[in-house]
Design a protein around this motif. Sequence first.
Motif, mmCIF file in Angstrom:
data_model
loop_
_atom_site.group_PDB
_atom_site.id
_atom_site.type_symbol
_atom_site.label_atom_id
_atom_site.label_comp_id
_atom_site.label_asym_id
_atom_site.label_seq_id
_atom_site.Cartn_x
_atom_site.Cartn_y
_atom_site.Cartn_z
ATOM 1 N N SER A 1 -3.423 2.281 -6.859
ATOM 2 C CA SER A 1 -3.792 0.998 -6.254
ATOM 3 C C SER A 1 -3.467 0.955 -4.767
ATOM 4 O O SER A 1 -3.787 -0.022 -4.097
ATOM 5 C CB SER A 1 -3.055 -0.134 -6.965
ATOM 6 N N HIS A 2 -2.860 2.000 -4.244
ATOM 7 C CA HIS A 2 -2.429 1.987 -2.845
ATOM 8 C C HIS A 2 -3.585 1.686 -1.887
ATOM 9 O O HIS A 2 -3.442 0.874 -0.972
ATOM 10 C CB HIS A 2 -1.758 3.309 -2.473
ATOM 11 N N LEU A 3 -4.708 2.318 -2.078
ATOM 12 C CA LEU A 3 -5.852 2.102 -1.191
ATOM 13 C C LEU A 3 -6.348 0.652 -1.258
ATOM 14 O O LEU A 3 -6.731 0.073 -0.245
ATOM 15 C CB LEU A 3 -6.990 3.066 -1.525
ATOM 16 N N ALA A 4 -6.315 0.056 -2.442
ATOM 17 C CA ALA A 4 -6.758 -1.333 -2.583
ATOM 18 C C ALA A 4 -5.884 -2.268 -1.742
ATOM 19 O O ALA A 4 -6.391 -3.203 -1.117
ATOM 20 C CB ALA A 4 -6.719 -1.754 -4.047
ATOM 21 N N GLY B 1 0.793 -1.220 0.000
ATOM 22 C CA GLY B 1 0.000 0.000 0.000
ATOM 23 C C GLY B 1 0.824 1.267 0.000
ATOM 24 O O GLY B 1 0.353 2.311 -0.446
ATOM 25 N N ILE B 2 2.048 1.207 0.507
ATOM 26 C CA ILE B 2 2.885 2.410 0.574
ATOM 27 C C ILE B 2 4.007 2.402 -0.454
ATOM 28 O O ILE B 2 4.723 3.392 -0.584
ATOM 29 C CB ILE B 2 3.470 2.611 1.988
ATOM 30 N N SER B 3 4.175 1.315 -1.180
ATOM 31 C CA SER B 3 5.316 1.203 -2.090
ATOM 32 C C SER B 3 5.091 1.981 -3.378
ATOM 33 O O SER B 3 4.001 1.992 -3.937
ATOM 34 C CB SER B 3 5.596 -0.261 -2.424
ATOM 35 N N ASP B 4 6.162 2.628 -3.800
ATOM 36 C CA ASP B 4 6.172 3.270 -5.111
ATOM 37 C C ASP B 4 7.231 2.642 -6.003
ATOM 38 O O ASP B 4 7.235 2.860 -7.204
ATOM 39 C CB ASP B 4 6.440 4.771 -4.983
ATOM 40 N N GLY B 5 8.116 1.883 -5.393
ATOM 41 C CA GLY B 5 9.189 1.259 -6.146
ATOM 42 C C GLY B 5 9.069 -0.248 -6.156
ATOM 43 O O GLY B 5 8.382 -0.853 -5.324
#
Length: 171
Positions: A140-143, A70-74
């Motif tokens: 997609s973070h919230l999912a 949920g917190i990843s961007d990489g």
Amino acid sequence: SFVAFGIFLPKYLVDYFNLTSVDAGIRAGVFIAIATLLRPIGGIIGDKIDAVMALKVDFIIMIIGAVLLGISDGILLFTIGCLTISACAGIGNGLVFKLVPHYFHKEAGVANGIVSMMGGLGGFFPPLVITYVTSLTGTSHLAFIFLALFGVIAFITMWHLGKRNRSLAAK
């Protein structure tokens, strides 16, 4: 999560991280292989210690993995989250199948069949939720945070089951 990640992960990796289809397929295959190979380990753990307690630990670790997603961007943090969920899905599966005969002595075959069916069917809903939430929010973070919340619900369920088991044992 086993079926869900097997379904959505390759396309997600291609779309979100711009991986090649081959690289995404290999990564999804590793996810499935780890989860599959760790199922018997979950059963062994359930044979050695209280399966309900082990499931509580499994769900806590799975929640951490979902929060990482949920917190990843990489790709690195996302991969760590996926591998964490993969390991927990495999171990958790073995633990659940250890519990079914404990609670359904005379109907273990039917109960295991129903658990398997529900797990298979349940795997098709998370990709739909991920797609829907992503289309609404643009990310997609919230999912994935919703996945963590479902893990919290599973943990609370196991906590109540453990509490029930302790009160029955005290009688």
